[in-house]
Design a protein around this motif. Structure first.
Motif, PDB file in Angstrom:
ATOM      1  N   ALA A  69      -3.450 -51.496-148.035  1.00 51.76           N
ATOM      2  CA  ALA A  69      -3.920 -50.149-147.684  1.00 51.76           C
ATOM      3  C   ALA A  69      -2.838 -49.141-148.033  1.00 51.76           C
ATOM      4  O   ALA A  69      -1.642 -49.423-147.884  1.00 51.76           O
ATOM      5  N   VAL A  70      -3.265 -47.977-148.520  1.00 48.50           N
ATOM      6  CA  VAL A  70      -2.329 -46.901-148.861  1.00 48.50           C
ATOM      7  C   VAL A  70      -2.821 -45.618-148.210  1.00 48.50           C
ATOM      8  O   VAL A  70      -4.015 -45.309-148.282  1.00 48.50           O
ATOM      9  N   ILE A  71      -1.888 -44.900-147.581  1.00 47.56           N
ATOM     10  CA  ILE A  71      -2.214 -43.560-147.071  1.00 47.56           C
ATOM     11  C   ILE A  71      -1.332 -42.570-147.818  1.00 47.56           C
ATOM     12  O   ILE A  71      -0.093 -42.660-147.762  1.00 47.56           O
ATOM     13  N   GLY A  72      -1.962 -41.637-148.510  1.00 44.87           N
ATOM     14  CA  GLY A  72      -1.226 -40.548-149.166  1.00 44.87           C
ATOM     15  C   GLY A  72      -1.305 -39.323-148.272  1.00 44.87           C
ATOM     16  O   GLY A  72      -2.383 -38.980-147.785  1.00 44.87           O
ATOM     17  N   VAL A  73      -0.147 -38.684-148.044  1.00 39.81           N
ATOM     18  CA  VAL A  73      -0.110 -37.503-147.178  1.00 39.81           C
ATOM     19  C   VAL A  73       0.352 -36.297-147.981  1.00 39.81           C
ATOM     20  O   VAL A  73       1.305 -36.391-148.773  1.00 39.81           O
ATOM     21  N   ASP A  74      -0.317 -35.177-147.785  1.00 35.92           N
ATOM     22  CA  ASP A  74       0.101 -33.928-148.411  1.00 35.92           C
ATOM     23  C   ASP A  74      -0.368 -32.775-147.534  1.00 35.92           C
ATOM     24  O   ASP A  74      -1.334 -32.905-146.781  1.00 35.92           O
ATOM     25  N   ARG A  75       0.327 -31.645-147.680  1.00 36.39           N
ATOM     26  CA  ARG A  75      -0.080 -30.458-146.904  1.00 36.39           C
ATOM     27  C   ARG A  75      -1.172 -29.658-147.598  1.00 36.39           C
ATOM     28  O   ARG A  75      -1.714 -28.742-147.008  1.00 36.39           O
ATOM     29  N   SER A  76      -1.471 -30.020-148.862  1.00 37.12           N
ATOM     30  CA  SER A  76      -2.425 -29.230-149.636  1.00 37.12           C
ATOM     31  C   SER A  76      -3.809 -29.874-149.665  1.00 37.12           C
ATOM     32  O   SER A  76      -3.999 -30.953-150.241  1.00 37.12           O
ATOM     33  N   ALA A  77      -4.791 -29.169-149.077  1.00 39.31           N
ATOM     34  CA  ALA A  77      -6.172 -29.670-149.084  1.00 39.31           C
ATOM     35  C   ALA A  77      -6.700 -29.758-150.515  1.00 39.31           C
ATOM     36  O   ALA A  77      -7.432 -30.686-150.856  1.00 39.31           O
TER      37      ALA A  77
END
Ligand SMILES: C[S@@+](CC[C@H](N)C(=O)[O-])C[C@H]1O[C@@H](n2cnc3c(N)ncnc32)[C@H](O)[C@@H]1O
Length: 276
Positions: A69-77
């Motif tokens: 499983a991979v979770i990518g996080v970013d502040r940009s929708a």
């Protein structure tokens, strides 16, 4: 001396998100090599910091397979919408994306925390890495790649010397600095890992020389400057007009077409360590 107010220098216009996808082709091999050296593989859970258009998450998703499983996080929708579309198009249902600020994350522990070109944009990279690394389980991996843009000096960035490339860098590097970005993050990685309480990292430096493929590298560098224009305007930092960047790109292409010429893209440094 106080730090300049951080302001993400590249923005998230559609053109910038497309630039990130082209950037991934330049750095894919070095990123893959980093992840394999760090032992990222089948069945693992990975957290990707500042995933942008999702390229690092997609690569990690390929390596961990459907059991991982991979979770990518970013502040940009906007970036996350592109990333989600791309993961779906590739059938990588093990990759998902979450909107958030790196230092406000609170997720389940993972086997690996990864990031590419994201620490350089943090007001306090060691604090951001400390927070992010806390998501790696004990014995888990922290693996990052950052550029060292100050290495792009005359004598290294091109052969024969490209005056247009030098002009582009003379515009670009001060804009990144004005936005609070770190143009020497690559060689700060050892210090940053140690300050974040991580063990000595395994370090590698990668050059990105372009010869026959110089047009793609020239476009990448010119597009990077184009993406920075709105931030430069907002900060009052000098930046060429759109026509001025087109002219720089044209001159760089002519200089890169000289016999045997090489255009070097940004030097990148990779670092990985296991959490105690
Ligand atoms: C240069 S892009 C790199 C994208 C991706 N890692 C890659 O290599 O293709 C940096 C990304 O990090 C995100 N970012 C920077 N600082 C962040 C923060 N503090 N919290 C969340 N996202 C952040 C930006 O929005 C941007 O999408």
């Amino acid at each position: 001396m106080s730090q300049p107010t951080p302001s993400y220098v590249l923005g998230h216009d559609p053109e910038e998100l497309a630039r990130l996808e082209r950037q991934a082709a330049i750095y894919d091999a070095a990123t893959r090599r980093l992840f394999l050296a760090a032992g990222i593989g089948a069945g693992q859970h990975v957290l990707d910091l500042g995933c942008g258009a999702g390229d690092v998450s997609l690569l990690a998703g390929e390596l961990v397979g459907s059991a991982g499983a991979v979770i990518g996080v970013d502040r940009s929708a906007a970036a996350l919408a592109t990333a989600r579309r791309r993961a779906e198009a590739r059938g990588l249902s093990q990759v998902r994306f979450v909107e958030g600020e790196l230092e406000a994350l609170s997720l389940e522990p993972v086997d690996a925390v990864v990031g590419r070109f994201v620490l350089m944009h943090q007001p306090d990279p060691a604090r951001a890495l400390t927070h992010a690394a806390a998501h790696a389980r004990p014995g888990g991996v922290v693996a990052v790649m950052e550029s060292h843009l100050t290495a792009l000096g005359p004598g290294w960035h091109s052969w024969p010397h490209s005056p247009a490339y030098q002009r582009l860098l003379d515009w670009m590097l001060p804009i990144i600095s004005a936005a609070g970005g770190r143009i020497d993050m690559g060689l700060q990685l050892r210090r940053t890992f140690l300050a974040a309480g991580l063990p000595e990292p395994v370090l590698e430096v990668h050059a990105t020389p372009a010869g026959a493929d110089a047009p793609a590298m020239v476009r990448y560098m010119a597009d990077s400057l184009r993406s920075m224009r709105p931030t430069a305007e907002r900060l009052g930092a000098p930046c060429p007009s759109g026509d001025g960047i087109d002219a720089l790109e044209h001159d760089m292409l002519e200089e890169a077409a000289r016999p045997g010429a090489i255009i070097n893209g940004p030097v990148v440094v990779t670092a990985w360590a296991r959490r105690p």
